[in-house]
Design a protein around this motif. Structure first.
Motif, PDB file in Angstrom:
ATOM      1  N   ARG A  83      81.302  32.768  52.880  1.00 29.37           N
ATOM      2  CA  ARG A  83      81.541  33.696  53.974  1.00 29.37           C
ATOM      3  C   ARG A  83      81.832  32.880  55.230  1.00 29.37           C
ATOM      4  N   ARG A  84      82.582  33.494  56.140  1.00 28.66           N
ATOM      5  CA  ARG A  84      82.788  32.845  57.435  1.00 28.66           C
ATOM      6  C   ARG A  84      81.489  32.876  58.225  1.00 28.66           C
ATOM      7  N   ARG A 114      71.628  24.380  58.816  1.00 30.97           N
ATOM      8  CA  ARG A 114      70.962  23.704  57.705  1.00 30.97           C
ATOM      9  C   ARG A 114      71.774  23.740  56.415  1.00 30.97           C
ATOM     10  N   PHE A 115      72.500  24.830  56.179  1.00 28.07           N
ATOM     11  CA  PHE A 115      73.160  25.009  54.889  1.00 28.07           C
ATOM     12  C   PHE A 115      74.685  25.082  54.985  1.00 28.07           C
ATOM     13  N   HIS A 116      75.194  26.013  55.765  1.00 24.91           N
ATOM     14  CA  HIS A 116      76.618  26.317  55.767  1.00 24.91           C
ATOM     15  C   HIS A 116      77.463  25.160  56.295  1.00 24.91           C
ATOM     16  N   ARG A 117      77.104  24.644  57.456  1.00 22.33           N
ATOM     17  CA  ARG A 117      77.927  23.601  58.073  1.00 22.33           C
ATOM     18  C   ARG A 117      77.905  22.297  57.291  1.00 22.33           C
ATOM     19  N   PRO A 118      76.735  21.814  56.833  1.00 21.40           N
ATOM     20  CA  PRO A 118      76.767  20.589  56.017  1.00 21.40           C
ATOM     21  C   PRO A 118      77.568  20.759  54.729  1.00 21.40           C
ATOM     22  N   LEU A 192      87.943  38.542  50.530  1.00 20.16           N
ATOM     23  CA  LEU A 192      86.902  37.595  50.111  1.00 20.16           C
ATOM     24  C   LEU A 192      87.535  36.290  49.666  1.00 20.16           C
ATOM     25  N   ASN A 193      87.868  35.445  50.623  1.00 14.98           N
ATOM     26  CA  ASN A 193      88.542  34.188  50.288  1.00 14.98           C
ATOM     27  C   ASN A 193      88.172  33.088  51.278  1.00 14.98           C
ATOM     28  N   ALA A 194      86.970  33.174  51.839  1.00 16.17           N
ATOM     29  CA  ALA A 194      86.629  32.350  52.999  1.00 16.17           C
ATOM     30  C   ALA A 194      86.774  30.856  52.744  1.00 16.17           C
ATOM     31  N   THR A 195      86.223  30.373  51.628  1.00 16.41           N
ATOM     32  CA  THR A 195      86.257  28.927  51.387  1.00 16.41           C
ATOM     33  C   THR A 195      87.678  28.434  51.156  1.00 16.41           C
ATOM     34  N   MET A 196      88.452  29.168  50.364  1.00 17.61           N
ATOM     35  CA  MET A 196      89.825  28.739  50.112  1.00 17.61           C
ATOM     36  C   MET A 196      90.723  28.979  51.320  1.00 17.61           C
TER      37      MET A 196
END
Length: 241
Positions: A83-84, A114-118, A192-196
């Motif tokens: 997710r963004r 802690r999770f998303h940015r790293p 639903l394609n946030a990472t790609m």
């Protein structure tokens, strides 16, 4: 989590530019002890917490098929890495009709830090080092939702947003294997394609977001079968894009 990181990387020691790279955003159901989700622990083994079967496939792709993998090590209920940052569902308070009470009022910024940015910074660094010909985003979907009576007959599906180059080839090749293939089903990559969107489309890298129905891959035998199938089909797709 290994070394307190929200991801692990497999097969990345000797990267060869121009290959495939696998990404598994929802591979883990791990919840750190200090985070209380306020749910029945049995739900951690269900689809709302983890993409069932994906971790085993990603590991096999890396260890047996020479496709390096970037694998999440924390549950999507703690922080949804697919997710963004500005989406409410990045720290979900509900999933498929289940209340995630412990996330109500959670410190979202702390979870992102802690999770998303790293996770995403490390993926960006890996892509820069690997210079892949194509990314393979690996997910799975439940055959049925508690909140819907919609049938989900597809054995595998391809999701995409604007760039459908690779997906079109993959849909054809999976169909030639006799599989029931969904085209942007049961979800739409337009939403639903946030990472790609971030790591593939924004950088002009072709990609396949592959969704496998969970009853296909909830055993080791199923995961091994699909790892072989994916390595073959994705390898052939990469030759076409």
């Amino acid at each position: 989590m290994i070394d307190n990181l929200p991801y692990r990387q497999v097969g990345t020691e000797d990267l060869r530019p121009g290959g495939l790279l696998c990404v598994a955003d929802h591979a883990s159901n791990y919840v750190p002890e200090e985070i209380e989700l306020g749910i029945d622990p049995r739900l951690l083994n269900e689809h709302i917490a983890v993409d069932i079967g994906v971790e085993g496939i990603a590991d096999r792709l890396a260890r047996r098929h020479n496709i390096p993998a970037h694998i999440a090590c924390v549950s999507r209920l703690v922080c949804d890495l697919h997710r963004r940052e500005d989406e409410p569902a990045v720290v979900p308070t509900e999933s498929d009709g289940k209340l995630i009470a412990g996330n109500i009022g959670a410190d979202v910024e702390a979870r992102l830090d802690r999770f998303h940015r790293p996770y995403h910074n490390a993926l960006a660094d890996l892509i820069e080092r690997a210079r892949p010909k194509m990314l393979v985003a690996l997910h799975s979907f439940t055959p049925s939702l508690d909140t819907s009576e919609e049938e989900r007959p597809w054995e595998v599906a391809l999701l995409y947003n604007r760039d459908d180059r690779a997906a079109r080839h993959a849909i054809r090749l999976f169909g030639e294997q006799g599989l029931s293939v969904g085209d942007n089903q049961p979800y739409s990559g337009k939403q639903l394609n946030a990472t790609m969107d971030r790591h593939a489309e924004a950088n002009g890298i072709p990609y396949c977001t592959v969704e496998i129905r969970q009853d296909q891959i909830d055993t080791e035998a199923g995961q091994a079968r699909w790892a072989v199938l994916l390595a073959d089909v994705m390898g052939r797709v990469a030759l076409e894009v």
